[in-house]
Write a protein that holds these residues in place. Sequence first.
Motif, PDB file in Angstrom:
ATOM      1  N   PHE A  33       2.817 -17.059 -33.273  1.00 58.00           N
ATOM      2  CA  PHE A  33       3.272 -16.156 -33.307  1.00 58.00           C
ATOM      3  C   PHE A  33       3.283 -14.428 -33.875  1.00 58.00           C
ATOM      4  CE2 PHE A  33       6.046 -12.322 -31.716  1.00 58.00           C
ATOM      5  CZ  PHE A  33       5.670 -12.220 -30.306  1.00 58.00           C
ATOM      6  N   PRO A  43      11.120 -13.572 -31.998  1.00 55.83           N
ATOM      7  CA  PRO A  43      11.258 -14.196 -31.991  1.00 55.83           C
ATOM      8  C   PRO A  43      12.157 -14.924 -33.388  1.00 55.83           C
ATOM      9  CG  PRO A  43       8.729 -14.664 -30.623  1.00 55.83           C
ATOM     10  CD  PRO A  43       9.240 -13.321 -31.077  1.00 55.83           C
ATOM     11  N   ALA A  70      13.359 -14.344 -27.356  1.00 50.24           N
ATOM     12  CA  ALA A  70      12.252 -14.635 -28.311  1.00 50.24           C
ATOM     13  C   ALA A  70      11.275 -15.008 -26.022  1.00 50.24           C
ATOM     14  CB  ALA A  70      12.514 -15.996 -28.038  1.00 50.24           C
ATOM     15  N   ALA A  73       9.395 -12.091 -25.273  1.00 60.25           N
ATOM     16  CA  ALA A  73       7.872 -11.774 -25.954  1.00 60.25           C
ATOM     17  C   ALA A  73       7.257 -12.223 -25.872  1.00 60.25           C
ATOM     18  CB  ALA A  73       8.960 -11.977 -27.671  1.00 60.25           C
ATOM     19  N   ALA A  74       7.403 -13.458 -25.114  1.00 59.54           N
ATOM     20  CA  ALA A  74       5.972 -14.684 -25.006  1.00 59.54           C
ATOM     21  C   ALA A  74       5.592 -14.386 -23.262  1.00 59.54           C
ATOM     22  CB  ALA A  74       7.266 -15.686 -24.277  1.00 59.54           C
ATOM     23  N   THR A  77       2.336 -11.794 -24.748  1.00 57.16           N
ATOM     24  CA  THR A  77       1.427 -12.295 -25.807  1.00 57.16           C
ATOM     25  C   THR A  77       0.048 -12.564 -25.587  1.00 57.16           C
ATOM     26  OG1 THR A  77       1.824 -14.437 -24.917  1.00 57.16           O
ATOM     27  CG2 THR A  77       3.113 -13.997 -27.021  1.00 57.16           C
ATOM     28  N   ALA A  86       6.280 -18.486 -28.907  1.00 61.26           N
ATOM     29  CA  ALA A  86       7.993 -17.699 -28.706  1.00 61.26           C
ATOM     30  C   ALA A  86       8.406 -18.669 -28.346  1.00 61.26           C
ATOM     31  CB  ALA A  86       7.165 -16.580 -28.224  1.00 61.26           C
TER      32      ALA A  86
END
Length: 182
Positions: A33, A43, A70, A73-74, A77, A86
């Motif tokens: 990540f 994450p 998290a 956050a995924a 990406t 993540a």
Amino acid sequence: MTGEASEIALSKQDLRAITAFAAACAEEALTVFEADQPDDSRPREAVGAAWEFARGGERGKSLRDTASAALKAAKGTDTAAAREAAWAAMSAAGAAYLHPLAKATQVKHILGAAAYAARAAELVAGDDPGVGAEHLERAVRRATPTVVDVLGRFPAAPGGGGRVGELIRTLDADLRSPTLFE
């Protein structure tokens, strides 16, 4: 009532062991990540919150918030591998919320972090399933008798879920092997 799952006894120590296992598995994927999103610590914070609970902290807002962060956050990406990494972190923080219901879907709370981390590694290696298998082997070695015992209280992992589902089912079968600790 028909269709309701029976309850499974889960102690706080059981939940801590499951969460420690998930955090250790997810930790392997953090570099994937961070290579994609070097300025995003969400994450890593989720894995940190999981470790905090596993080591005696409380199960509360920090775990929920970092798992949610998290997940967010995924979504930001640039690569599928970073997204899976993540999700591994999100799963680690979420492992503390394993529900005491005898449902196969709960197995993902136990094994999801390991499967997502393995999938992230596969993708980094050009979609190499051998790399995922190596990650699952490490997860099997990492599993404590408590993790295996808790997993055994639940039905086997369900079908579906794409490649991550396959990884979960493989890990589930490996951890249920009667010769695991021989």
